[in-house]
Structures are given as structure tokens and as C-alpha cells.
Write a protein that holds these residues in place. Structure first.
Motif, PDB file in Angstrom:
ATOM      1  N   UNK A  59      32.395 -18.125 -32.224  1.00 31.15           N
ATOM      2  CA  UNK A  59      33.771 -17.905 -32.690  1.00 31.15           C
ATOM      3  C   UNK A  59      34.148 -19.097 -33.554  1.00 31.15           C
ATOM      4  N   UNK A  60      34.236 -18.865 -34.851  1.00 34.22           N
ATOM      5  CA  UNK A  60      34.434 -19.957 -35.801  1.00 34.22           C
ATOM      6  C   UNK A  60      35.878 -20.407 -35.938  1.00 34.22           C
ATOM      7  N   UNK A  61      36.805 -19.787 -35.205  1.00 38.23           N
ATOM      8  CA  UNK A  61      38.206 -20.190 -35.338  1.00 38.23           C
ATOM      9  C   UNK A  61      38.965 -19.871 -34.054  1.00 38.23           C
ATOM     10  N   UNK A  62      39.139 -20.885 -33.222  1.00 34.24           N
ATOM     11  CA  UNK A  62      39.927 -20.730 -31.996  1.00 34.24           C
ATOM     12  C   UNK A  62      40.941 -21.864 -31.897  1.00 34.24           C
ATOM     13  N   UNK A  63      41.917 -21.645 -31.029  1.00 38.22           N
ATOM     14  CA  UNK A  63      42.903 -22.675 -30.672  1.00 38.22           C
ATOM     15  C   UNK A  63      43.043 -22.655 -29.153  1.00 38.22           C
ATOM     16  N   UNK A  64      42.222 -23.438 -28.483  1.00 40.41           N
ATOM     17  CA  UNK A  64      42.247 -23.436 -27.023  1.00 40.41           C
ATOM     18  C   UNK A  64      43.507 -24.060 -26.475  1.00 40.41           C
ATOM     19  N   UNK A  65      44.130 -24.954 -27.255  1.00 43.09           N
ATOM     20  CA  UNK A  65      45.312 -25.653 -26.757  1.00 43.09           C
ATOM     21  C   UNK A  65      46.511 -25.505 -27.656  1.00 43.09           C
ATOM     22  N   UNK A  66      46.720 -24.326 -28.222  1.00 42.92           N
ATOM     23  CA  UNK A  66      47.868 -24.132 -29.102  1.00 42.92           C
ATOM     24  C   UNK A  66      49.170 -24.286 -28.321  1.00 42.92           C
ATOM     25  N   UNK A  67      50.095 -25.048 -28.894  1.00 40.13           N
ATOM     26  CA  UNK A  67      51.382 -25.300 -28.241  1.00 40.13           C
ATOM     27  C   UNK A  67      52.462 -25.342 -29.316  1.00 40.13           C
ATOM     28  N   UNK A  68      53.235 -24.258 -29.435  1.00 42.43           N
ATOM     29  CA  UNK A  68      54.267 -24.199 -30.463  1.00 42.43           C
ATOM     30  C   UNK A  68      55.667 -24.427 -29.914  1.00 42.43           C
ATOM     31  N   UNK A 261      34.102 -17.684 -45.806  1.00 42.62           N
ATOM     32  CA  UNK A 261      35.466 -17.252 -45.474  1.00 42.62           C
ATOM     33  C   UNK A 261      35.479 -16.742 -44.043  1.00 42.62           C
ATOM     34  N   UNK A 262      36.398 -17.292 -43.257  1.00 39.10           N
ATOM     35  CA  UNK A 262      36.635 -16.775 -41.906  1.00 39.10           C
ATOM     36  C   UNK A 262      37.951 -16.002 -41.950  1.00 39.10           C
ATOM     37  N   UNK A 263      37.909 -14.673 -42.064  1.00 44.14           N
ATOM     38  CA  UNK A 263      39.145 -13.903 -42.219  1.00 44.14           C
ATOM     39  C   UNK A 263      39.930 -13.720 -40.930  1.00 44.14           C
ATOM     40  N   UNK A 264      39.485 -14.366 -39.871  1.00 44.80           N
ATOM     41  CA  UNK A 264      40.147 -14.331 -38.555  1.00 44.80           C
ATOM     42  C   UNK A 264      40.507 -12.903 -38.133  1.00 44.80           C
ATOM     43  N   UNK A 265      39.481 -12.068 -38.095  1.00 50.29           N
ATOM     44  CA  UNK A 265      39.627 -10.694 -37.612  1.00 50.29           C
ATOM     45  C   UNK A 265      39.646 -10.729 -36.088  1.00 50.29           C
ATOM     46  N   UNK A 266      40.686 -10.193 -35.509  1.00 47.25           N
ATOM     47  CA  UNK A 266      40.879 -10.306 -34.065  1.00 47.25           C
ATOM     48  C   UNK A 266      41.024  -8.944 -33.405  1.00 47.25           C
ATOM     49  N   UNK A 304      42.020 -16.957 -31.882  1.00 48.23           N
ATOM     50  CA  UNK A 304      42.539 -16.761 -30.524  1.00 48.23           C
ATOM     51  C   UNK A 304      43.293 -18.007 -30.063  1.00 48.23           C
ATOM     52  N   UNK A 305      44.293 -17.770 -29.246  1.00 50.71           N
ATOM     53  CA  UNK A 305      45.187 -18.830 -28.803  1.00 50.71           C
ATOM     54  C   UNK A 305      46.559 -18.677 -29.395  1.00 50.71           C
ATOM     55  N   UNK A 306      46.633 -18.069 -30.583  1.00 43.04           N
ATOM     56  CA  UNK A 306      47.913 -17.736 -31.197  1.00 43.04           C
ATOM     57  C   UNK A 306      48.384 -16.390 -30.671  1.00 43.04           C
ATOM     58  N   UNK A 307      49.699 -16.249 -30.567  1.00 44.65           N
ATOM     59  CA  UNK A 307      50.289 -14.928 -30.366  1.00 44.65           C
ATOM     60  C   UNK A 307      50.506 -14.340 -31.752  1.00 44.65           C
ATOM     61  N   UNK A 308      49.877 -13.202 -32.043  1.00 46.12           N
ATOM     62  CA  UNK A 308      49.956 -12.586 -33.365  1.00 46.12           C
ATOM     63  C   UNK A 308      50.940 -11.434 -33.319  1.00 46.12           C
ATOM     64  N   UNK A 313      46.817 -13.039 -28.426  1.00 49.77           N
ATOM     65  CA  UNK A 313      45.444 -12.966 -28.924  1.00 49.77           C
ATOM     66  C   UNK A 313      44.578 -13.771 -27.961  1.00 49.77           C
ATOM     67  N   UNK A 314      44.043 -13.109 -26.952  1.00 44.09           N
ATOM     68  CA  UNK A 314      43.370 -13.766 -25.846  1.00 44.09           C
ATOM     69  C   UNK A 314      42.018 -14.325 -26.263  1.00 44.09           C
ATOM     70  N   UNK A 315      41.636 -15.412 -25.598  1.00 41.58           N
ATOM     71  CA  UNK A 315      40.353 -16.034 -25.917  1.00 41.58           C
ATOM     72  C   UNK A 315      39.168 -15.220 -25.424  1.00 41.58           C
ATOM     73  N   UNK A 316      39.382 -14.253 -24.545  1.00 42.56           N
ATOM     74  CA  UNK A 316      38.267 -13.412 -24.092  1.00 42.56           C
ATOM     75  C   UNK A 316      38.214 -12.082 -24.842  1.00 42.56           C
ATOM     76  N   UNK A 317      38.903 -11.989 -25.973  1.00 42.54           N
ATOM     77  CA  UNK A 317      38.924 -10.750 -26.750  1.00 42.54           C
ATOM     78  C   UNK A 317      38.029 -10.765 -27.968  1.00 42.54           C
ATOM     79  N   UNK A 318      37.029 -11.640 -27.975  1.00 47.73           N
ATOM     80  CA  UNK A 318      36.193 -11.837 -29.160  1.00 47.73           C
ATOM     81  C   UNK A 318      35.535 -10.557 -29.663  1.00 47.73           C
TER      82      UNK A 318
END
Length: 404
Positions: A59-68, A261-266, A304-308, A313-318
Motif C-alpha cells: 500500500x503506497x499511500x497510508x496514514x496510520x496516525x491521521x489526526x485532523x 502516479x498513486x491515484x489513491x483508489x480505495x 487509508x486513515x482519512x475519512x473520505x 477509509x479503513x486500513x484493512x480495506x486494501x
């Protein structure tokens, strides 16, 4: 040493399929890959009839600790570093439970991603190998400013880049455009940095042999990212004030540059489509397919880690993201390649991960069924090895093990 046998072994590269194959693993490394019986004898044999063995997913683009939830006045979050680190560890566990054995974390505060990366490597917690970017470089008050990487001019950009690298960053992340997830920040269609500023980030990363991931939605930000020589462009949505507007000439420029390009398809794509309507998301997906036709090198990453769109967008939904690629017309062998070999190369770990080759890390998964026929079979995990260490064996009743 351990032999893992299956009905099929996929190396990760298109067309490389070994029927009735086996992989010989010695500790954290792959020793050999070939047909049944080619590895000789081993201390243990794990036989997986009806299964496919393939490289661990990337998974080339995750946010395990996203905090907004940061107060823009006090610049503080209600979540302590201690609590956030524990949450990150749980997200890492969920990620590896989906078969992801390498992940690139593209933004974390307080260098917590480095602490988690090192803890996983020491065996203190369970998760994939992490490629950590630490604090994203952004303008003051820009997208994800609260992660601590604010820099407005070239000297400040160099300082933040060097601080991240000194701390142990595996790559650098820069916010070339604004985003939708930071209140008060420039929106997605507004560039935050120009070519020369982005080139500073690339230069600093190159001094340590590292790559650069550029968050870029706006047309100008995509162009500047290519001109600056970044390693990967994240999102690449061709976003404007009126929505997604694909630019074929700009896509051709990206393709000619060889930039990934990582189009972040989730995996939450279809749920968002149901809730928020079809037009915008369908246009986005059409742009991703158009980039493929233009020859743009694409890789798998979920953001994953962001709410889209208000949906988690769960980290186990790869694997759900890979299913979206399939629904968009991508072939299953092509999807496996962009989720393994290509993603590992783009993340800078292609020499040690991404394919089943002698000498590489023993990062592999086994699934019941055949993902070359049905990409959804990647949900059917029976075994996950991270550097030879079993971290997930969901269906042990289907396998037999013997000591040789």
C-alpha cells in the motif's frame, strides 16, 4: 528452512505463474522459487492445495496516525502522542491483516511513524514494513499543517526536509497543492509550491538517496511535480474549482517522464458514490483509466486513515481498492503487478520486496482460490509472512504442515 507449496505461485510480474509451485524460505529471506520438488528438503513443509502464493501486497499511500482534530488557535490536538501511537499500532495490525506487508506512511506528526516502524522491525508489535515520510512539507496553514512541517520559502523547505531526514525519514512528502481535509487551508485546485520550491525537496532527498512523494491535485501542481523530478505523484486528480477535468496533454507529460502516479483508489469508492452522487466520482475514475491508456505508470495506494466524504477509509480495506481497479477495466495480472512489483519500486524498496525472488524478504501471502481469475480471492487469506514471520493465518484448517 520452510517450504510453502500451492496450486499456483505468482512472482508478481505479469505472465510469471508457476503451476504446482513452491517457495523455500530461510528465516527472513526467500531462498528459491520453482515447481514442486525443486527446493529439495526442508525442516517444515506447508502444503496449500487450492491456494495461490504471491508477494505480499504494497500500500503506497497510508496514514496510520491521521489526526485532523487540531484547534487552529491553540494548535493542539485532544489526542496525546501516547494514545495516537497506540492507535497507529492497531491500524498497522489491521493493515497487515489485509495482506499488506509493506506500506508507505505519507504523513505523521511528531515522528511517531518512525517509532512505529522501528517497533515493528524489532518485533514489538505486528504490522507491515513501513516506509515513513514523517512530517509533510506544506505552507504555513497549508494542507496538513498540524503535522509540523510548515515551510514557506526555499531555506525553510530545506530546513524541514533536512530535519525529517536527520530524524530517519525513508522518503519525503510535499504538499504541492492544497487539499480538502484541512479547514482554512487552500483547496485542492490551488498550488502551494512552484517547480523551484519542489525541486529543493527533490534535491534534499537525493542527498540521502531518498524519493519524494508529491500530493498534487491541481493541474499546475501536477506539472510542477513532474518538472521538479518527484518520484511519485499522489492523487493526480486534475482538480479544478468545478471538479475533475482530465488533461490529456498533461497526462502525456507525466507518462513521458516515467513518474509513478498513486491515484489513491480505495475500497469505499462505491459507498461514496451511493451517498454523494455519481458524476464527480465517475469522472475521477474515468481519469484514472485514461491515464492508464496514456501509459502513466500507476501503483496501488488507498489513502487509508482519512475519512473520505464522511465515510471511514479503513486500513484493512486494501483489497477493496484493487476491486475498483478491476471494475474500471484493469486486468487481474496488471492489478497484482501494480500492487506488488511496481508499488515496491515506487516506494524505494524494489530491491528487497515486491516480488518472489531469491534473496528478497520473505514477504508473501497465500489465498484460497486464484486472484488471476477473481481479484476478490485476495480477501481469502490463509497465510501472511512478513520477513518470514507469520503474522496472519486466518484459515489454518485448510492447510497441512509436516516436518521433513
Amino acid at each position: 528452512m520452510r517450504i510453502i507449496r500451492a496450486a499456483k505461485v505468482l512472482t508478481g510480474r505479469p505472465g510469471e505463474v508457476i503451476a504446482d509451485g513452491e517457495v523455500l524460505v530461510d528465516g527472513p529471506r526467500v531462498v528459491s522459487v520453482g515447481p514442486r520438488g525443486s527446493a529439495g528438503e526442508a525442516d517444515e513443509v506447508l502444503d496449500l492445495p487450492g491456494h495461490t502464493v504471491l508477494p505480499g501486497l504494497v500500500d503506497a499511500h497510508v496514514h496510520l496516525g491521521f489526526d485532523d482534530k487540531v484547534d487552529p488557535v491553540t494548535r493542539r490536538s485532544p489526542e496525546s502522542d501516547h494514545h495516537l501511537l497506540l492507535r497507529m499500532a492497531e491500524n498497522a495490525r489491521k493493515l497487515v491483516s489485509a495482506g499488506v506487508t509493506t506500506a508507505r506512511d505519507l504523513g505523521a506528526r511528531g515522528f511517531l511513524d518512525l517509532a512505529l516502524r522501528d517497533a515493528i522491525e524489532e518485533g514489538l508489535t505486528v504490522g507491515p514494513h513501513l516506509v515513513a515520510a514523517t512530517r509533510p512539507i506544506t505552507i504555513t496553514g497549508g494542507h496538513c499543517w498540524y503535522m509540523g512541517g510548515e515551510a514557506d520559502d526555499e531555506p525553510a523547505i530545506r530546513r524541514v526536509a533536512r530535519e525529517n531526514l536527520r530524524a530517519g525519514a525513508d522518503c519525503l512528502k510535499v504538499m504541492a497543492s492544497g487539499g480538502q481535509m484541512t479547514p482554512g487551508a487552500p483547496p485542492s485546485w490551488v498550488p502551494q509550491y512552484g517547480t523551484e520550491q519542489l525541486r529543493v525537496v527533490v534535491e534534499e532527498a537525493a542527498t540521502r538517496g531518498k524519493g519524494v512523494a508529491a500530493h498534487a491535485h491541481a493541474h499546475a501542481a501536477i506539472r510542477s511535480s513532474v518538472e521538479a523530478g518527484v518520484t511519485t505523484i499522489e492523487h493526480c486528480t486534475f482538480f479544478t474549482p468545478s471538479g475533475h477535468r482530465y488533461d490529456a496533454k498533461l497526462a502525456d507529460l507525466v507518462a513521458a517522464s516515467g513518474t509513478y502516479v498513486c491515484p489513491t483508489v480505495h475500497g469505499v469508492f462505491w459507498r461514496i458514490r451511493e451517498v454523494h452522487g455519481e458524476e464527480m466520482l465517475d469522472t475521477w475514475l474515468a481519469g484514472i483509466s485514461a491515464m492508464r491508456e496514456a501509459g502513466v505508470r500507476q501503483i496501488a495506494g488507498t489513502d487509508s486513515g482519512f475519512a473520505v466524504g464522511g465515510i471511514e477509509n479503513r486500513t484493512d480495506g486494501y483489497v477493496g481498492g484493487l476491486e475498483v481497479f478491476a471494475m474500471a477495466g484493469y486486468g487481474n495480472a496488471e492489478i497484482i503487478e501494480l500492487a506488488t512489483v511496481l508499488a515496491a519500486d515506487a516506494c524505494g524498496v524494489g530491491e528487497v520486496a515486491g516480488s518472489l525472488d531469491p534473496g528478497k524478504r520473505a514477504d508473501l501471502i497465500a489465498v484460497a482460490g486464484d486472484p488471476l481469475e477473481r481479484i476478490s480471492d485476495l480477501h481469502n487469506l490463509s497465510l501472511v509472512l512478513v520477513s518470514g514471520r507469520s503474522v496472519g493465518q486466518a484459515d489454518v484448517d485448510t492447510v497441512t504442515s509436516s516436518v521433513g
